[in-house]
Design a protein around this motif. Sequence first.
Motif, PDB file in Angstrom:
ATOM      1  N   ALA A   7     -25.940  52.496  22.893  1.00  0.00           N
ATOM      2  CA  ALA A   7     -24.854  53.185  22.896  1.00  0.00           C
ATOM      3  C   ALA A   7     -23.998  51.780  22.595  1.00  0.00           C
ATOM      4  O   ALA A   7     -22.734  51.949  22.260  1.00  0.00           O
ATOM      5  CB  ALA A   7     -24.289  54.038  24.457  1.00  0.00           C
ATOM      6  N   THR A   8     -24.450  50.637  23.032  1.00  0.00           N
ATOM      7  CA  THR A   8     -23.556  49.850  23.189  1.00  0.00           C
ATOM      8  C   THR A   8     -23.518  49.316  21.617  1.00  0.00           C
ATOM      9  O   THR A   8     -22.071  48.759  21.446  1.00  0.00           O
ATOM     10  CB  THR A   8     -23.592  48.939  24.252  1.00  0.00           C
ATOM     11  OG1 THR A   8     -23.649  48.931  26.041  1.00  0.00           O
ATOM     12  CG2 THR A   8     -22.174  47.721  24.144  1.00  0.00           C
ATOM     13  N   HIS A  15     -24.263  51.076  19.125  1.00  0.00           N
ATOM     14  CA  HIS A  15     -23.660  52.281  18.534  1.00  0.00           C
ATOM     15  C   HIS A  15     -21.587  52.052  18.150  1.00  0.00           C
ATOM     16  O   HIS A  15     -21.176  52.002  17.054  1.00  0.00           O
ATOM     17  CB  HIS A  15     -24.216  52.950  18.887  1.00  0.00           C
ATOM     18  CG  HIS A  15     -23.662  54.147  18.213  1.00  0.00           C
ATOM     19  ND1 HIS A  15     -22.597  55.641  17.680  1.00  0.00           N
ATOM     20  CD2 HIS A  15     -23.760  54.501  16.479  1.00  0.00           C
ATOM     21  CE1 HIS A  15     -22.003  55.700  17.219  1.00  0.00           C
ATOM     22  NE2 HIS A  15     -23.295  55.741  16.128  1.00  0.00           N
ATOM     23  N   ARG A  16     -21.647  51.977  19.345  1.00  0.00           N
ATOM     24  CA  ARG A  16     -19.344  52.395  19.531  1.00  0.00           C
ATOM     25  C   ARG A  16     -19.334  50.629  19.070  1.00  0.00           C
ATOM     26  O   ARG A  16     -18.284  50.593  18.270  1.00  0.00           O
ATOM     27  CB  ARG A  16     -19.799  51.900  20.941  1.00  0.00           C
ATOM     28  CG  ARG A  16     -18.246  51.351  21.416  1.00  0.00           C
ATOM     29  CD  ARG A  16     -17.601  51.753  22.758  1.00  0.00           C
ATOM     30  NE  ARG A  16     -18.114  50.405  24.046  1.00  0.00           N
ATOM     31  CZ  ARG A  16     -18.819  50.776  24.452  1.00  0.00           C
ATOM     32  NH1 ARG A  16     -20.163  52.292  25.144  1.00  0.00           N
ATOM     33  NH2 ARG A  16     -19.114  49.668  24.972  1.00  0.00           N
ATOM     34  N   LEU A  17     -19.947  49.270  19.178  1.00  0.00           N
ATOM     35  CA  LEU A  17     -20.191  48.438  18.533  1.00  0.00           C
ATOM     36  C   LEU A  17     -19.987  48.450  16.781  1.00  0.00           C
ATOM     37  O   LEU A  17     -18.906  47.599  16.382  1.00  0.00           O
ATOM     38  CB  LEU A  17     -20.420  46.953  18.932  1.00  0.00           C
ATOM     39  CG  LEU A  17     -19.623  46.588  20.058  1.00  0.00           C
ATOM     40  CD1 LEU A  17     -20.940  45.394  20.956  1.00  0.00           C
ATOM     41  CD2 LEU A  17     -18.596  46.208  20.816  1.00  0.00           C
ATOM     42  N   VAL A  46     -19.692  50.664  15.081  1.00  0.00           N
ATOM     43  CA  VAL A  46     -18.830  51.776  14.632  1.00  0.00           C
ATOM     44  C   VAL A  46     -17.847  51.068  14.575  1.00  0.00           C
ATOM     45  O   VAL A  46     -16.886  51.141  13.542  1.00  0.00           O
ATOM     46  CB  VAL A  46     -19.044  53.110  15.331  1.00  0.00           C
ATOM     47  CG1 VAL A  46     -17.780  53.823  14.646  1.00  0.00           C
ATOM     48  CG2 VAL A  46     -20.000  53.984  15.162  1.00  0.00           C
ATOM     49  N   ALA A  47     -17.515  50.357  16.071  1.00  0.00           N
ATOM     50  CA  ALA A  47     -16.125  49.411  15.440  1.00  0.00           C
ATOM     51  C   ALA A  47     -15.552  48.916  14.659  1.00  0.00           C
ATOM     52  O   ALA A  47     -14.848  48.767  14.041  1.00  0.00           O
ATOM     53  CB  ALA A  47     -15.817  48.876  16.898  1.00  0.00           C
ATOM     54  N   GLY A  79     -11.654  52.609  10.083  1.00  0.00           N
ATOM     55  CA  GLY A  79     -12.045  53.958  11.036  1.00  0.00           C
ATOM     56  C   GLY A  79     -11.413  55.474  10.902  1.00  0.00           C
ATOM     57  O   GLY A  79     -11.546  55.570  10.018  1.00  0.00           O
ATOM     58  N   GLU A 115     -20.059  60.248  10.358  1.00  0.00           N
ATOM     59  CA  GLU A 115     -18.997  59.855  10.422  1.00  0.00           C
ATOM     60  C   GLU A 115     -17.561  61.349   9.572  1.00  0.00           C
ATOM     61  O   GLU A 115     -16.676  60.887  10.003  1.00  0.00           O
ATOM     62  CB  GLU A 115     -19.086  59.460   9.656  1.00  0.00           C
ATOM     63  CG  GLU A 115     -19.622  57.760   9.991  1.00  0.00           C
ATOM     64  CD  GLU A 115     -18.922  56.286   8.825  1.00  0.00           C
ATOM     65  OE1 GLU A 115     -18.217  56.371   8.096  1.00  0.00           O
ATOM     66  OE2 GLU A 115     -20.340  55.238   9.324  1.00  0.00           O
TER      67      GLU A 115
END
Length: 225
Positions: A31-32, A34-36, A38-39, A96, A140
Amino acid sequence: MLDKAVAILRAVAHEPATLADLVERAALPRATAHRLAVALEGHRLLRRTPAGAWAPGPALAELSHGSVDLAQVAGRHLVALRDASGESAQFYVREGGSRVCVAAAERTSGLRDTVPVGARLPMTAGSAAHALLAFAPAEEVTPLLPSASFTARTLLDVRRRGWAHSVAEREAGVASLSAPVRDPAGAVLGAVSISGPVERLGRRPSPEVVGAVLETAAAIARAAS
């Protein structure tokens, strides 16, 4: 968190990485990672390859000493596009869930559509949004469609023909025509666009205007590569 973001960037330094690769190379929870990722992609520090893996993004090159300034390059070509089309011209990059105008060449007289440099517009309306999303991964695009002024079919048409057109999506009475600017690997660096009154630009753009936008997109891509 900064250390983790750097670990993600290092994980793609030598070859593209899937999410599973990022988890393994950066030693981060799924999860971490993927979140980073995407950011970082939202800030153009990472990009997606045609296969959907993450790779170093164009902003890394732009931040390097002596690298090409994409906004500056685009700005030079937008002047020629404005003069050829008779309409205001813009260059957008995606950040984003928004698109940001980083270069523009405004029509000097008469009725015109003005988008100032720095303007942040939604990814849910306008031909530039179509162009920026047409080659993006489905995960996305899908979340944006329920609130978008266009459909998945619209994006399929953009991929097929290479350009996008919209009428009164972002603002009543305004039409726009856009094309993606892609790097040699196929990643979308940004979108070149012209916009103006529907009465002048038309509900069906002329082949000459379409050609001018496509030629400008190709010229910016060559200069940025």
